[in-house]
Design an enzyme around this catalytic site. Structure first.
Site, PDB file in Angstrom:
ATOM      1  N   PHE A   1      13.632 -29.696  16.001  1.00  0.00           N
ATOM      2  CA  PHE A   1      12.786 -28.534  15.768  1.00  0.00           C
ATOM      3  C   PHE A   1      11.356 -28.983  15.434  1.00  0.00           C
ATOM      4  O   PHE A   1      11.139 -29.808  14.573  1.00  0.00           O
ATOM      5  CB  PHE A   1      13.355 -27.688  14.619  1.00  0.00           C
ATOM      6  CG  PHE A   1      12.492 -26.499  14.294  1.00  0.00           C
ATOM      7  CD1 PHE A   1      12.327 -25.460  15.212  1.00  0.00           C
ATOM      8  CD2 PHE A   1      11.820 -26.423  13.085  1.00  0.00           C
ATOM      9  CE1 PHE A   1      11.513 -24.374  14.919  1.00  0.00           C
ATOM     10  CE2 PHE A   1      11.007 -25.339  12.788  1.00  0.00           C
ATOM     11  CZ  PHE A   1      10.854 -24.316  13.702  1.00  0.00           C
ATOM     12  N   GLN A   2      10.397 -28.428  16.131  1.00  0.00           N
ATOM     13  CA  GLN A   2       8.973 -28.728  15.955  1.00  0.00           C
ATOM     14  C   GLN A   2       8.653 -30.217  16.142  1.00  0.00           C
ATOM     15  O   GLN A   2       7.790 -30.756  15.455  1.00  0.00           O
ATOM     16  CB  GLN A   2       8.461 -28.222  14.603  1.00  0.00           C
ATOM     17  CG  GLN A   2       8.477 -26.683  14.532  1.00  0.00           C
ATOM     18  CD  GLN A   2       7.618 -26.107  13.429  1.00  0.00           C
ATOM     19  OE1 GLN A   2       7.470 -26.711  12.372  1.00  0.00           O
ATOM     20  NE2 GLN A   2       7.051 -24.929  13.674  1.00  0.00           N
TER      21      GLN A   2
ATOM     22  N   LYS B   1       8.661 -37.285   8.119  1.00  0.00           N
ATOM     23  CA  LYS B   1       8.932 -36.604   6.852  1.00  0.00           C
ATOM     24  C   LYS B   1       9.678 -37.521   5.883  1.00  0.00           C
ATOM     25  O   LYS B   1       9.388 -37.517   4.678  1.00  0.00           O
ATOM     26  CB  LYS B   1       9.759 -35.337   7.117  1.00  0.00           C
ATOM     27  CG  LYS B   1       9.806 -34.414   5.920  1.00  0.00           C
ATOM     28  CD  LYS B   1      10.406 -33.059   6.286  1.00  0.00           C
ATOM     29  CE  LYS B   1      10.403 -32.131   5.075  1.00  0.00           C
ATOM     30  NZ  LYS B   1      10.980 -30.819   5.395  1.00  0.00           N
TER      31      LYS B   1
END
Lengths: 182, 599
Positions: free
Chosen positions: B134-135, B184
């Site tokens: 996702f993204q 992240k």
């Protein structure tokens, strides 16, 4: 304008992910078709060597060299076309060869100083190291026999002489830049 | 170029005063802010999102201001505007995927104009890389051709050294954008590595070159021998802060100066030897004098096609000296007689003592004689018949701000009129997108410039088309309490394209008509002030009201719809072969105070 001819660039690069992409992107952006490309590690840890052959005229070659230098991970560039260079390529060639034709294939092989490295009842695999021209020559004479499959590494090149391209770079102490060579 | 010039080594960043010691563990996200602080970053422009949340979470109680944009493209333009206005590195942030890809136009703009920015993007966790998570986008791949360099960081330990390299690369040599993509998990992980102890070492990076004594002597000889020399002043004058040295050179030699669009302000426009802008929309006599010159001294410019016109015909009588920091620019477009590769300020410092005192009076006199009917064709002198022309607006802004405002422009006709009719006397006075020609640049770039230089009067000159490409940033102005003056040059067209359609496509106006919103109400909807001006005599009052207002003011200057920018060198034509403004309007002469200072 100088003629368009094969130009060989040797780029010594930091051995990091994505560096090859950066180098060839520079050629892609300018719509060059790369004739041959070879990349592998060198005697120095963390430094790889890219040998790249394209068709370009003198002016284009100079700009390509200057732009290669702008890439942060490129340590040193040699444009070796004009100076003395040794260029070699490795090819593996699988040729049809049965009992009747095998000796003919091996004879041709002899002339080109290629080595047979695998034989089956219907084929021979040859290994040849030489200049790209010489490999072209062997492929030409083998073609009537029936080439099943072939692979070439693309040229690897090195300038003649006793110097190492990178020695100066890695030994230069940091600090003020020296005067630029004319 | 046969030898490497140096092993580049970064200067040590200023060590942080209060934190980041090796003794305590810190998260990657905290380290990001530590490094930004140590690099002297004052403001970051950005937009949060899932993959950059740890960095945003670590932002609390930091001394660095964060400006929340309405679109990430604006964040990159703001960082760029900040960099151009301050000479420092601008910083923007975005999350992964769409956040990162939205930066792309801003990054490309900074790349083409050599603007130092560092873009920090969040990336999905390293375990998800390449899984179409996702993204997720491969933003280092996407931005590879439009960054000076970029990085993907997957370990907390690598964040600090990478960011320090990024700042060093962005600001040194020929400046440019550097993107650092941080996964992240790297932001979340903790490390005790004392990053301050590690020096930045980039063995393949050679940001500075130095010309040889022989090359410098050769350049000095050419300057001494020339009869019709001309200086072409580019962006490098501004970037290298070499204006005073250019002035020394001019005072010593009397050589006149023509500027590129981005070079405007590098040499005072009001100086008697300033010729103003050259190139596609340069004055005819400036371009003609380039074609007649016997020596061009090109300083920190790159012979862009908008400057040279047809390369085969460009300045054929002239020998050429090119001083430029980027070796790949030498002989790229124009073959030169002497190419001095080096920082402009440093190279001019070395060159000046070798230059003999001289004058160029006959040549300057000749150039002045080339002006001919330029004044007659000047829109300033064409009767307005009560209609408001864009050139009037720009000229009067110049007059009313006494030529001192910080000007930020968008891209199109108004940009060229600004370049022609505002007279920039100071470096970094004009901020505009030259290389990429990015519509939508001006409003966000002005917000960045405003934060870099809070005390100065700042005007945005923007077309109605470009304004709508980033008008959402009015909301940012309101939220941040920023005071800028926006002058919309509203002609209801995508004016420059319309002009090309008029000149080169037989008046077929294909998709260039704009239906605009009410810009006054749009400003008011954001809680800002909006004004409309349709007559020249109302300009002073509108400017006074904008100045008196505490926040951002948008002035909708409704101007003549089908004005064209003259002169114009058509693409691919000889630089001396220009389309001129028709003269049938006659001459009114300088009877109003607004005309007295005109060309």
């Amino acid at each position: 304008m100088s003629p368009i001819q094969q130009r060989t660039f040797i780029a010594h690069v930091e051995d990091r992910p994505g560096v090859l992409n950066r180098v060839i992107s520079l050629f892609r952006r300018r719509a060059y078709n790369i004739d041959s490309l070879n990349v592998a590690r060198t005697e120095r840890s963390a430094i790889s060597r890219i040998t790249l052959v394209v068709q370009a005229d003198e002016r284009e070659a100079r700009l390509l060299e200057a732009n290669l230098y702008k890439l942060i991970n490129v340590l040193y560039v040699e444009h070796v076309t004009a100076q003395g260079q040794v260029a070699r390529e490795l090819a593996l060639i699988k040729v049809r060869a049965n009992e009747e034709s095998r000796s003919k294939v091996l004879q041709l092989c002899e002339v080109f100083r290629a080595r047979a490295i695998d034989v089956t009842p219907t084929s021979v695999m040859l290994e040849l190291t030489g200049t790209p021209d010489k490999i072209d020559g062997l492929i030409e004479v083998l073609r009537p026999q029936g080439i099943i499959e072939l692979v070439r590494t693309g040229a690897v090149a090195m300038a003649r002489g006793a110097e190492s391209a990178l020695a100066d770079l890695l030994d230069t102490p940091p600090g003020e830049p020296p005067e630029r060579a004319a | 170029m046969t030898k490497p010039e140096t092993t580049a080594k970064a200067a040590q960043g200023t060590p942080p005063q209060d934190h980041a010691s090796g003794a305590t563990k810190r998260t990657g996200a905290e380290i990001v802010w530590d490094v930004l602080a140590s690099e002297g970053v004052e403001v970051v422009f950005g937009y949060p999102g899932g993959a950059i949340m740890p960095i945003y979470d670590a932002m609390h109680q930091r001394p660095i201001r964060h400006v929340l944009v309405r679109h990430e493209q604006a964040a990159a333009h703001m960082a760029d505007g900040y960099a151009r206005a301050s000479g420092k590195v601008g910083v923007c942030m975005a999350t992964s995927g769409p956040g990162a890809t939205n930066l792309v136009t801003g990054i490309a703009t900074a790349m083409l104009d050599s603007s130092p920015i560092v873009c920090i993007t969040g990336q999905v966790s390293s375990t998800l890389l390449g899984s179409d998570a996702f993204q997720e986008t491969d933003i280092t791949g996407v931005t590879l051709p439009i960054t000076k360099h970029n990085y993907l960081v997957t370990r907390a330990e690598d964040i600090a050294p990478t960011l320090r390299e990024a700042f060093f690369i962005a600001r040194s040599g020929r400046p440019g954008p550097v993107l650092v993509d941080i996964t992240k998990d790297a932001q979340q992980a903790s490390t005790a590595v004392d990053w301050r102890a590690r020096e930045v070492r980039l063995p393949g990076y050679r940001p500075e070159h130095q010309p040889s004594k022989e090359e410098l002597e050769r350049a000095a000889e050419l300057i001494a021998a020339a009869e019709r020399p001309l200086i072409l002043a580019g962006h490098g004058i501004v970037k290298s802060e070499a204006s005073h040295l250019l002035m020394d050179l001019v005072e010593k030699t009397g050589i006149p100066v023509a500027s590129t669009l981005l070079g405007l302000g590098g040499f005072p426009a009001t100086h008697p030897l300033s010729l103003g802008m050259m190139g596609m929309h340069g004055e005819a006599w400036v371009n003609t004098s380039i074609q007649e010159a016997d020596l061009l001294i090109a300083l920190g410019m790159r012979f862009d096609d908008r400057v040279t016109g047809n390369l085969k015909m460009f300045a054929r009588k002239a020998r050429k000296i090119h001083i430029e920091i980027d070796p790949s620019e030498i002989n790229k477009n124009v073959t030169v007689d002497v190419g001095l590769v080096g920082d402009l300020r440093r190279t001019l410092t070395q060159l000046l003592p070798r230059i003999q005192q001289r004058t160029c009076e006959p040549w300057v006199k000749h150039i002045n004689s080339l002006k001919g009917d330029s004044a007659v064709r000047d829109i300033q002198y064409v009767p307005s018949n009560g209609r408001l022309h864009a050139a009037h607006v720009i000229h009067d802004l110049w007059w009313l701000t006494q030529g001192k405002a910080l000007m930020v422009t968008d891209v199109g006709q108004h940009q060229m009129w600004e370049a022609q009719y505002y007279r920039h006397d100071h470096p970094r006075q004009l901020i505009t997108s030259g290389g990429l020609g990015t519509m939508g640049f001006s409003l966000p770039a002005a917000i960045g410039a405003r934060l870099a230089r809070p005390g100065e009067e700042l005007w945005v000159v923007v077309g109605d088309g470009g304004f709508q490409m980033s008008a959402a940033e009015l909301s940012t102005c309101a939220q941040e309490g920023i005071k800028i003056h926006v002058a919309i040059i509203n002609n209801g067209y995508l004016g420059m394209v319309r002009q090309w359609q008029q000149f080169f496509y037989e008046n077929r106006y294909s998709a260039t008509t704009l239906h605009n919103p009410d810009f006054v109400k749009l400003a008011e909807a954001h809680g800002l002030a909006g004004l409309r001006v349709t007559r020249r005599e109302d300009i002073p009052e509108a400017v006074a009201r904008a100045r008196a207002h505490s926040g951002t003011t948008v002035i909708d200057f409704t101007v003549e719809k089908e004005d064209s920018v003259y002169p114009m060198v058509p693409t691919g034509a000889d630089l001396g072969d220009m389309i001129r403004r028709p003269t049938e309007g006659g001459v009114t002469g300088g009877s109003t105070p607004w005309n007295s200072g005109a060309v």
